[in-house]
Design an enzyme around this catalytic site. Structure first.
Site, PDB file in Angstrom:
ATOM      1  N   HIS A 204       1.091  12.295  -0.999  1.00  0.00           N
ATOM      2  CA  HIS A 204       0.997  10.818  -1.042  1.00  0.00           C
ATOM      3  C   HIS A 204      -0.258  10.345  -1.972  1.00  0.00           C
ATOM      4  O   HIS A 204      -0.389   9.530  -2.476  1.00  0.00           O
ATOM      5  CB  HIS A 204       0.601  10.506   0.717  1.00  0.00           C
ATOM      6  CG  HIS A 204       0.570   9.181   0.726  1.00  0.00           C
ATOM      7  ND1 HIS A 204      -0.663   8.418   0.497  1.00  0.00           N
ATOM      8  CD2 HIS A 204       1.508   8.401   1.328  1.00  0.00           C
ATOM      9  CE1 HIS A 204      -0.193   7.354   0.959  1.00  0.00           C
ATOM     10  NE2 HIS A 204       0.858   7.149   1.567  1.00  0.00           N
ATOM     11  N   GLU A 237      -0.319   7.519  -4.732  1.00  0.00           N
ATOM     12  CA  GLU A 237      -1.246   6.642  -4.590  1.00  0.00           C
ATOM     13  C   GLU A 237      -2.621   7.219  -5.177  1.00  0.00           C
ATOM     14  O   GLU A 237      -3.717   6.303  -5.063  1.00  0.00           O
ATOM     15  CB  GLU A 237      -1.445   6.265  -3.229  1.00  0.00           C
ATOM     16  CG  GLU A 237      -0.332   5.266  -2.518  1.00  0.00           C
ATOM     17  CD  GLU A 237      -0.381   4.834  -1.402  1.00  0.00           C
ATOM     18  OE1 GLU A 237      -1.524   4.543  -0.994  1.00  0.00           O
ATOM     19  OE2 GLU A 237       0.496   4.234  -0.801  1.00  0.00           O
ATOM     20  N   HIS A 269       8.596   6.217   1.004  1.00  0.00           N
ATOM     21  CA  HIS A 269       8.154   6.744  -0.564  1.00  0.00           C
ATOM     22  C   HIS A 269       9.072   7.762  -0.937  1.00  0.00           C
ATOM     23  O   HIS A 269       9.327   7.747  -2.275  1.00  0.00           O
ATOM     24  CB  HIS A 269       6.632   7.687  -0.101  1.00  0.00           C
ATOM     25  CG  HIS A 269       5.455   6.896   0.292  1.00  0.00           C
ATOM     26  ND1 HIS A 269       5.139   5.655  -0.543  1.00  0.00           N
ATOM     27  CD2 HIS A 269       4.698   7.076   1.337  1.00  0.00           C
ATOM     28  CE1 HIS A 269       4.145   5.405  -0.117  1.00  0.00           C
ATOM     29  NE2 HIS A 269       3.721   5.828   1.002  1.00  0.00           N
TER      30      HIS A 269
END
Lengths: 326, 326, 326, 326
Positions: A204, A237, A269
Site C-alpha cells: 500500500h 501510494e 487496490h
C-alpha cells in the site's frame, strides 16, 4: 393532608424494588480479541479477513473475536448496505459481524460494556505505519483510563499486537518478523517459479510515513531466501513507486511476472490499481513494456501461513501482558 | 489454462463493485450530549433523569442527548430486564434508552461511531468527588486520542461539564456554583417553612474522597440565604455522618424536619437509607429522638431549577470549548 | 595531495580517544527523595522545612533528600538573594539547598540527571487541594515518559506521597490520616489547655477548590478526641472563612484562644494575616470582639509528630511502588 | 510570661521581611531553543554540533540555545572530564556548555526553571527512528503537564522539530524533506565527482526500528538528482548493512569511493567503524575488494546547508505552534 400524599406518593411502589446496593460489585475478568483492519467493501475480498478470524477462533475457541474496520468511508457503505433490504437479499452470505461492523473505538467499548475487560487488539496491518500508529493511539488512550478504585477500571488489560512485518522495540525484533513473513510467502514463489515468472508485490505505502524500509528489507530477504525467483515490491501510494519496480524488472531482464497485492484483502487496490484494465494500472504499465502479467487476486489473509502470523502476534501480545488466551 | 482461471476468478464480480477509494473522506462535525449518571433501577426515580434530559432537549432541540449509567451493577440489572419479556410487559413505559442504557465508554463510542464527533458529557453529579473524577478520566483519555492526520481524530471536541456544586479551577468558581444551587433549593425551604420544620438533606458522600467540604459550604450558604429555616446536610457513606446531623438538630432544638435526598434520583438511598422503616434509617434515628420526619421522595433532578443547572453547566463546557450547541 | 589532508586531518587525534561505544550501558537504580513545598522567604520559618528534611534523613540515611519550592515568586526572591553578596553575608546560616532551591520540575530532572532514577516526591501539603493536584500532574507526566527500549526510561519509578490529611483512594483512607493528624496535635491542645484557651487553626484554603471538607472533618475529630478544649479551624483564602470561626467562638463563649497557622511554615500568612497588627488580621479581628489572642508562631513542620507523618507518607508511597528506601 | 516569649520570639525579625504575597504572579513568556543530540566524546567532532548551534544563534540572536546530549554514557564521560583538572587544562577550548552538558530532561527543566517557558526542542537526528521517538516522548510528556490555574503551567509551549529526513504527518511531507536533504549534499557529490569516485554514506541504523526506508529513499533521490555520481547508503547497526552496499558497488563496477558518515558528528562510528584500520571497518572491507576508499571525516553538522535544515525545522516547529522566534 395533601403534603403527606406528596411525601409518600412513590413509596409503596419503591419498597418492592430490587435491592441493588446490597450486592457488592465483583470483578470477573473476561478475555476477548478484536481484529482491526482498514476494511473492504469488496465482498469476495472478505475471505481474507474471515480466514484470519477462523484461525484465531480455532487457536482460542473460548475467546470471542470481533471485527473492527478503521475506515470511516467503508463503514458508512456497510451501514447503508445493512439498511438496504435489496442488498441483503442479494448477498445472503455476508456475515452480520461484517454487515454491522463498527470502528475500533465502538468495537472495543461495546466489548467492554458486554463485560469483556481483558482485550487483545490484533491489527491485520502489514507494516507499522500510519494506520498502526493511529490504532495504537486508540489502544494506549483507552488502556490509560484509571479510576480512584482499581476495581472500576474499565479495562483490566488492553493491548495491541504487532503488524505482519513487526514493529519497534527489542522484545520482538522486526527483522525476525520479516524473516517469518518471507517464509510464509513460499506459495507465491512456487507460483511464480511454475510460471517461469518473477514475483511482484504491490504494497500500500503512503506519502506521510517513511514505511518503505519494511517493504524493501522484506524484498531483500525474499531474494536471499528464494534466489531463483526474482522478487520486487512496490507500493500504490508511496515509496518505492511502480516506476522503481519497473526499472528493476527491466534491469533484471524480467519478461513475465506473477503479481499479487501485498495487502490483507484483494480489494479495490488489487482489482483496479494492480490488475485493472486502466492505462495506469500496474498490469497495463508492465504489459506496455512487454512484460507478461499474471495477476493473483487473493489477499494475504487468504494465505494460511499469513493468517497464522496474526494469530501468533496476538498470542505474543497476550503473553507479554500476562493474558492467558484459551 | 487452469491458472488463468485461478488468477481471474474473482475479477468479473469485483469490477462492478462500488468505487470506494475514489471518494475523498470529508469530515462533518456533529454535536451530541451525553448525560452521565450513576443510574438507578428504581422506576419512578427515573423521573429525575428524564426531566434533566427533557430540559436539555428543550434547550438544544437539534442536538441528540443520550444517557449513560456508570454503575456496572445497575446496568446489569437493566440488561436482565431488557431480556425479560415479563418485565417489559409489566413496565411498558420504560423508555428504550433506559432499558438498553450503556456505560459512559460505550455510549460515547457508539455516539462517535454514529458520526457525532463533538460531544459534551454532562454528569448529573452533585459534588466533584470519586464518580466525577473517574468520568473525567474517561473523557480526558478519549479526548487525547490523536492521529497522524488530524481529520482522522475520533473526536473533534470531547469535553465534560461540571457537577452541580462546581469543580476545581478559576473559570467557573465553585463558590458561585454553590450559591446558584442554594437559590435552586427555594422550593425545599418553602416546603420546610410551611411545615414549621427544619430542612435536612441526605447527600451521598464517601469514605475515599474528602468531598464533605462542598456539602458543608452549601449548608453554610443555605443558612445565610434562608436564615429562618435551619438547613442541615449529612451523607450516607461519608463525612458529615448522620450523627453529626442529629447533634446539630438537637443543639438547635429542632422538633420537625423535612428530609430529602441530596441526590439526582430518589432511588434506593432515599427510599431505604433515608426514609425506610429500618432502625438505622435517618427517619428512624430522628424519630427515636423525638423529631417528626416528613420525607420528600423526589430526586433533585425533578426540581426544574436543578435540571436547569445541568443544562447551563453543559452550555458552559460547550462554550469553553468553542462548541455551538443548537 | 590536498584532499588526502582534508580527508585525514582529524584522524590521528581521534584514534587516541576513549572508546565510548564499546561500553554497554548498564542501568543502576538509585533512590532519592524530593521534599516539595510552596516555599517561604521568611528565614526563621525555614525551620519547619529543615525539620522534616532532618527526620527524613534520619529515617533513610542512605537516601539523598532534595528540596523543591513550587512558588515561582518565592524562588525568584531566593535567586536574587543567592546573587546578592550582602544578603549572604548577613545570613550565613541559610543552607545552600535553600539558597539555590529550584522548582519541582528542575529538582526532579537534575536528580535524574545525576543518576537517581527512583524517586519519591513527598509534598509537605496539608490538604489534597490545588497545589497537590498540580504537583501530581508533574509527577504523573514525568513518570509516563516511555522509551522504545525499557532501559532508557528516565525514571525507573517516580511516585508521589500524600498530604498530611490524606488524599483520594482506598489504599490509605483519608479519614485515618485525619485521625493520625489529630493525634499529632496534642501539643497544641496542651498549650491551649494550659492557657485556659480554645485552639484556633488558620489553614490556607482557596477559592478554586472545595478543600474545606478536609479541614472541617479534622476540626470535628479534634473536638471528639479532645472534648475539653474547643478547636476551631478557618482558612485565609477560602472556606471556612474567619467570620465563620469568629461566629463559632462567640457561640461557644470563648474568651481566649491560642492561634497557630495550620501550615507547614510560619511564614508570611502566620506573621501577617494571622498575628499581624493590621486591622484585618485574625488577631485584630478576635481582639476587637474581646477575645484574648495568644499567637504561636511556629509552622506545623516544627512539630516532630507532623514531620513524622510526612516521613511515613513517603514510606507508604515507596512501599506501594515496591521501592525499598534505606 | 514565658509563653509570650515563646509566642513572639520570631515576630520582630519577621516584620521586616519582604512582603512576598503582596506581589501578584505575572507570567512573562520567554523563548528558548534546545538542541538535542546523541552527543559525542570526540573533541574535534564537536565542530558539527557547534556549527548548528551557531547557525541557530545567527538566525535567532535573541533566543538562547542550549545543548542536550541524550546518551547516558557520553554524559558520564563529560562529567568525569569536567571534574578532571588535567583534562580541562589539556583541552582549554571545550566550551562549558559541552563540558557540563545534561540530558534533555534536565536541560529542558533547567531552562524552564530559569524562566524560559516557551521552548523549541530541535533534535539533530537524521532519521525519525528510536532516538527521535524517545525524545518526542519526553517533549510530549512535559508539554502535557497541566495545572488547575493556567498561569502555573510550567510550559506555555513546548514543541519538537523534525529530523533532517522528516517525520510522519501531512504538514511537512517527509518526501520533501528528503529532497531538501539531497540538495544539501551537493558538496559531497562534487567531492566524489572530482575524485572520479562513487559516494558512500554510512548511516547509523538500528535493529529495533525499520528506519531503513528513509535512507533508501534518500539514496534513490540522490541517484535521480545526481545521476553522474553513484550514491549508495548503508548503516552500521541496521538495514541496509555494509554487505548490501558492497554488493551494489560491485554490481555497478565502482572502483573508488568517497565515504562519509551520514551522521551529525564524525565521532567514534566515523573514525572506527567507517574509516578505522580494523579488518571489519567499511574502509577495510571495501579495500579488500579492490575499491579505493577516500574517507571524509566530517560530520553532517559541519555542512552549512545541513545546519540550515535544522534551523528551518526549528523554525517550522515554532511557527506551527505560533511561537515567534527572534
Amino acid at each position: 393532608m395533601k403534603k403527606s400524599v406528596v411525601f409518600t406518593v412513590a413509596l409503596a411502589f419503591l419498597l418492592s424494588t430490587q435491592m441493588v446496593q446490597a450486592a457488592e460489585y465483583k470483578v470477573v475478568h473476561k478475555n476477548g480479541i478484536v481484529l482491526a483492519m482498514f476494511g473492504t467493501t469488496v465482498e469476495p475480498a472478505l475471505q481474507g479477513l474471515l480466514n484470519i478470524r477462523d484461525k484465531m477462533k480455532k487457536a482460542y475457541p473460548e475467546t470471542p473475536v470481533r471485527f473492527a474496520f478503521t475506515s470511516n468511508i467503508i463503514r458508512k457503505i456497510w451501514q447503508k448496505r445493512a439498511a438496504d433490504p435489496a442488498y441483503i437479499k442479494a448477498h445472503p452470505n455476508i456475515p452480520p459481524e461484517i454487515l454491522h461492523v463498527q470502528g475500533p473505538l465502538a468495537t472495543i467499548a461495546n466489548f467492554q460494556d458486554d463485560g469483556y475487560d481483558t482485550l487483545v487488539v490484533q491489527p491485520t496491518h502489514i507494516a507499522p505505519a500510519e494506520e498502526f500508529l493511529d490504532l495504537t493511539a486508540y489502544v494506549d488512550a483507552l488502556a490509560s483510563i484509571d479510576t480512584i478504585k482499581k476495581k472500576f477500571k474499565p479495562f483490566n488489560k488492553l493491548v495491541i499486537g504487532r503488524p505482519m512485518l513487526g514493529t519497534f522495540g527489542v522484545e520482538h525484533p522486526y527483522a525476525e518478523d520479516i524473516k517469518t513473513a518471507v517464509r510464509a510467502m513460499r506459495e507465491d514463489v512456487d507460483r511464480a517459479r511454475k510460471n517461469g515468472a518473477a514475483l511482484v508485490y504491490m504494497g500500500h505505502g503512503n506519502d506521510h510515513f517513511p514505511s518503505g524500509g519494511s517493504y524493501l528489507q522484506f524484498e531483500h530477504e525474499m531474494n536471499k531466501v528464494y534466489p531463483d525467483v526474482k522478487t520486487v515490491i512496490g507500493t500504490v501510494e508511496g515509496y518505492p513507486a511502480v516506476e522503481q519496480v519497473l526499472e528493476t524488472l527491466k534491469r533484471s531482464g524480467v519478461k513475465k511476472v506473477v503479481i499479487r497485492a501485498f495487502m490483507i484483502v484483494a480489494g479495490d487496490h488489487a482489482t483496479n490499481d494492480m490488475a485493472g484494465p486502466e492505462k495506469d494500472s500496474w498490469k497495463s504499465i508492465f504489459e506496455k513494456e512487454g512484460i507478461e502479467v499474471l495477476p493473483y487476486l487473493h489477499g494475504m489473509g487468504e494465505n494460511d501461513r499469513v493468517a497464522d502470523i496474526f494469530v501468533r502476534h496476538a498470542a505474543d501480545a497476550a503473553a507479554d501482558a500476562g493474558i492467558v488466551l484459551k
